[in-house]
Motif scaffolding. Structure first.
Motif, PDB file in Angstrom:
ATOM      1  N   ALA A 126      96.037  55.332 -30.714  1.00 57.07           N
ATOM      2  CA  ALA A 126      96.966  56.490 -30.558  1.00 57.07           C
ATOM      3  C   ALA A 126      97.217  56.694 -31.957  1.00 57.07           C
ATOM      4  CB  ALA A 126      98.424  56.119 -30.000  1.00 57.07           C
ATOM      5  N   ASP A 127      96.832  55.783 -33.109  1.00 62.85           N
ATOM      6  CA  ASP A 127      96.895  56.180 -34.260  1.00 62.85           C
ATOM      7  C   ASP A 127      95.934  55.204 -34.970  1.00 62.85           C
ATOM      8  OD1 ASP A 127      98.380  53.863 -35.532  1.00 62.85           O
ATOM      9  OD2 ASP A 127      99.911  54.536 -33.968  1.00 62.85           O
ATOM     10  N   GLN A 128      95.563  55.438 -36.324  1.00 60.85           N
ATOM     11  CA  GLN A 128      94.498  54.663 -36.893  1.00 60.85           C
ATOM     12  C   GLN A 128      95.073  53.369 -37.466  1.00 60.85           C
ATOM     13  OE1 GLN A 128      92.568  56.352 -40.224  1.00 60.85           O
ATOM     14  NE2 GLN A 128      91.975  58.179 -39.030  1.00 60.85           N
ATOM     15  N   GLY A 129      96.436  53.279 -37.511  1.00 64.27           N
ATOM     16  CA  GLY A 129      97.027  51.877 -37.785  1.00 64.27           C
ATOM     17  C   GLY A 129      96.851  51.060 -36.938  1.00 64.27           C
ATOM     18  N   LEU A 130      96.637  51.029 -35.606  1.00 63.68           N
ATOM     19  CA  LEU A 130      96.507  50.425 -34.336  1.00 63.68           C
ATOM     20  C   LEU A 130      95.073  49.835 -34.313  1.00 63.68           C
ATOM     21  CD1 LEU A 130      98.344  52.218 -31.518  1.00 63.68           C
ATOM     22  CD2 LEU A 130      98.817  50.034 -32.682  1.00 63.68           C
ATOM     23  N   ALA A 131      94.052  50.615 -35.176  1.00 62.61           N
ATOM     24  CA  ALA A 131      92.658  50.009 -35.415  1.00 62.61           C
ATOM     25  C   ALA A 131      92.721  48.601 -35.524  1.00 62.61           C
ATOM     26  CB  ALA A 131      92.130  50.729 -36.257  1.00 62.61           C
ATOM     27  N   HIS A 132      93.708  47.986 -36.694  1.00 63.57           N
ATOM     28  CA  HIS A 132      93.517  46.649 -36.936  1.00 63.57           C
ATOM     29  C   HIS A 132      93.762  45.787 -35.574  1.00 63.57           C
ATOM     30  CE1 HIS A 132      94.320  43.124 -39.195  1.00 63.57           C
ATOM     31  NE2 HIS A 132      95.405  42.744 -38.602  1.00 63.57           N
ATOM     32  N   ILE A 133      94.523  46.068 -34.671  1.00 67.18           N
ATOM     33  CA  ILE A 133      94.730  45.572 -33.573  1.00 67.18           C
ATOM     34  C   ILE A 133      93.486  45.130 -32.824  1.00 67.18           C
ATOM     35  CG2 ILE A 133      96.111  45.307 -31.406  1.00 67.18           C
ATOM     36  CD1 ILE A 133      98.312  46.892 -32.775  1.00 67.18           C
ATOM     37  N   LEU A 134      92.932  46.394 -32.645  1.00 71.65           N
ATOM     38  CA  LEU A 134      91.605  46.155 -32.035  1.00 71.65           C
ATOM     39  C   LEU A 134      90.574  45.414 -32.716  1.00 71.65           C
ATOM     40  CD1 LEU A 134      89.657  47.353 -29.874  1.00 71.65           C
ATOM     41  CD2 LEU A 134      89.032  49.335 -31.592  1.00 71.65           C
ATOM     42  N   SER A 135      90.319  45.265 -34.137  1.00 71.81           N
ATOM     43  CA  SER A 135      89.608  44.493 -34.715  1.00 71.81           C
ATOM     44  C   SER A 135      90.087  43.010 -34.502  1.00 71.81           C
ATOM     45  CB  SER A 135      89.664  44.840 -36.146  1.00 71.81           C
ATOM     46  OG  SER A 135      90.873  44.531 -36.840  1.00 71.81           O
ATOM     47  N   THR A 136      91.095  42.513 -34.511  1.00 72.61           N
ATOM     48  CA  THR A 136      91.476  41.264 -34.473  1.00 72.61           C
ATOM     49  C   THR A 136      91.388  40.934 -32.760  1.00 72.61           C
ATOM     50  OG1 THR A 136      93.825  41.744 -33.665  1.00 72.61           O
ATOM     51  CG2 THR A 136      93.183  41.434 -36.008  1.00 72.61           C
ATOM     52  N   ARG A 137      91.024  41.630 -32.004  1.00 74.82           N
ATOM     53  CA  ARG A 137      90.873  41.335 -30.635  1.00 74.82           C
ATOM     54  C   ARG A 137      89.538  41.130 -30.163  1.00 74.82           C
ATOM     55  NH1 ARG A 137      95.233  39.601 -26.925  1.00 74.82           N
ATOM     56  NH2 ARG A 137      97.092  40.462 -27.812  1.00 74.82           N
ATOM     57  N   LEU A 138      88.617  41.711 -30.851  1.00 76.54           N
ATOM     58  CA  LEU A 138      87.131  41.865 -30.682  1.00 76.54           C
ATOM     59  C   LEU A 138      86.421  40.367 -30.451  1.00 76.54           C
ATOM     60  CD1 LEU A 138      85.681  44.744 -32.959  1.00 76.54           C
ATOM     61  CD2 LEU A 138      86.037  44.561 -30.554  1.00 76.54           C
ATOM     62  N   PRO A 139      85.705  40.522 -29.339  1.00 80.76           N
ATOM     63  CA  PRO A 139      84.835  38.995 -29.064  1.00 80.76           C
ATOM     64  C   PRO A 139      83.867  38.889 -30.520  1.00 80.76           C
ATOM     65  CG  PRO A 139      84.803  40.290 -27.226  1.00 80.76           C
ATOM     66  CD  PRO A 139      85.409  41.221 -28.161  1.00 80.76           C
TER      67      PRO A 139
END
Length: 488
Positions: free
Chosen positions: A142-155
């Motif tokens: 929804a916003d670029q700030g949430l990209a960090h959340i995605l990066s911490t979840r990646l296998p």
């Protein structure tokens, strides 16, 4: 397809790269996100454009994209690296399953045919899966700030590549490809080239203590390149990231052309750990480029075309440094004749020979063939092979141009393959995979089995010889082949 017509929506068309032609309809060609692996991604805002898609487009390749009401969203292409089966452990499988479960946990999406991911609700979740195959997908934040959340979840073997706004699709100009073809046609063994590159250029790994802090590493690398005679500068591109390091050798006579060799000096460790020595990924590519600089200084050669040696930062976060440099090159109208990106050059399985992996589906085929031919001439000890390096999209590999992707004729050089095949342009369909057990691992060190400095040396010779044949060069006045041999 489940759509809530009250919700603003566009469509994403995810097509195989082979389905994209120069005469593509403007409603597609003017809304191009980029090429990710073998997939070309377009936005369709006019539904009438659906009728203009090629007949070969597979069912499920067009998916809805819900648009947030309070501003733009960031799209990410997520992709699993091509890895050897030996790395597909139960632990890794659980990582992937947990990641997918996290993305779909709000139960707002469905899996028709096990491939396409569609929203059911009227509004997207903060981080939502839009499209998925077994080893790739599109995620909307929804916003670029949430990209960090995605990066911490990646296998561990997955990567998220942010997309820019859609732009126009432009193929690599035929004139650029023809220039590389001409180099291919005229390519012959050159004793002077062999004398320049055939040295003990393996160097030494960048000491780990110099890589613990990437800011320290940046200053150390810039100093090392400058001590080798290059004119270098830092290129900051984003707050919180180390800068790119751009080192240049101006042509002896005025030239608007540039040959570019690159690697990246940032690294990624094990999930949840900050320690990331990056001995192979990509300390090996970095020391190869550094030793090219040192040999340029040692031989005193000058170039007939501008030459740049560049080490990028932000690669592991989605090729951020290289994309920023692409944009800068485009804005100043740079003409890149040829580029080679060197990544993960050191490792091979203990019972396999030294090897050179060339990307099968990215880059310009003519450059791939040129690199393969030069390898056979100057480093015949290497076994050349094709790799399905399906997650690489950046200035160094995309065969198209947009605001973040410059027109380049390029090739990606990488190793760690398991299946070996000569001649990367023979129509191979095999998939060759990363086999380094320390890939994206906090123990990616140089002092371990399989890390082969001689393999780095051999690939360094290929990079350097390609640079010399493409850029043209001159020895200092009065220096000849015998003098080069004495330098060894």
């Amino acid at each position: 397809m489940i759509l809530n017509l009250a919700t603003p929506v566009a469509l994403l068309a995810i097509l195989h790269a082979s389905e994209v032609r120069p005469n593509f309809p403007p409603c597609l060609a003017d809304n191009f996100y980029g090429i990710f692996g073998q997939q070309s991604v377009f936005e369709i805002s006019d539904f009438a454009c659906l009728e203009l898609l090629p007949n070969s487009v597979a069912k499920g390749s067009v998916v809805p994209l819900y648009l947030p009401e309070n501003g733009p969203q960031q799209l990410f292409w997520i992709q699993e690296s091509s890895i050897d089966n030996s790395l597909r452990t139960l632990e890794y499988g659980a990582e992937v399953a947990n990641f997918v479960d996290w993305l779909v946990s709000d139960k707002r999406i469905a899996y028709p045919d096990g491939q396409t991911i569609l929203f059911e609700g009227g509004k997207p979740a903060p981080v939502s899966l839009v499209y998925r195959t077994s080893n790739s997908g599109v995620v909307a934040a929804a916003d670029q700030g949430l990209a960090h959340i995605l990066s911490t979840r990646l296998p561990r073997f997955w990567r998220a590549l942010p997309t820019a706004s859609p732009v126009s699709y432009l193929p690599v100009p035929e004139t650029a490809i023809e220039r590389v073809r001409n180099i291919l046609v005229s390519l012959r063994f050159d004793a002077l080239v062999a004398g320049i590159v055939g040295t003990d250029a393996q160097g030494h790994p960048i000491p780990y203590e110099r890589r613990r802090n990437i800011g320290i590493a940046a200053k150390w690398l810039k100093t090392q390149f400058e001590d080798a005679g290059a004119a270098c500068s830092f290129m900051p591109f984003s707050e919180g990231f180390a800068p790119n390091i751009v080192c240049r050798y101006d042509a002896k006579t005025e030239s608007f052309d540039t040959v570019l060799i690159s690697g990246h000096y940032d690294s990624r460790g094990s999930f949840g750990l900050e320690r990331a020595p990056g001995g192979n990924d990509d300390g090996s590519g970095t020391i190869s480029i550094l030793n090219i600089a040192r040999r340029i200084r040692q031989t005193g050669i000058t170039f007939r075309t501008n030459v740049e040696l560049v080490v990028f930062a932000g690669e592991e976060q989605g090729l951020l440094g290289s994309k920023a440099y692409t944009k800068e090159l485009r804005e100043r109208g740079a003409n890149i004749v040829l580029m080679i990106q060197a990544d993960m050059l050191a490792y091979h399985v203990s019972d396999e020979p030294p090897q050179l992996g060339l990307a099968q589906f990215i880059g310009t085929p003519e450059v791939t063939q040129l690199v393969a031919n030069i390898s056979a001439i100057y480093s015949p000890e290497l076994t050349s092979s094709c790799m399905d390096m399906n997650i690489r999209v950046s200035l160094v590999e995309s065969p198209s141009m947009n605001r973040d992707t410059l027109q380049l004729t390029s090739s990606n050089v990488q190793v760690q393959v398991r299946l070996i095949h000569i001649n990367p342009l023979s129509g191979l369909t095999m998939v060759l995979a990363v086999a380094d057990p320390m890939y994206h691992n906090s123990w990616d060190l140089s002092d371990r089995p399989g890390y082969d400095l001689n393999q780095i040396r051999s690939i360094c010779k290929v990079q350097f010889a390609t640079l010399l044949h493409a850029a043209g060069f001159d020895l200092p006045e009065g220096v000849n082949l015998e003098d080069l041999e004495e330098l060894d």
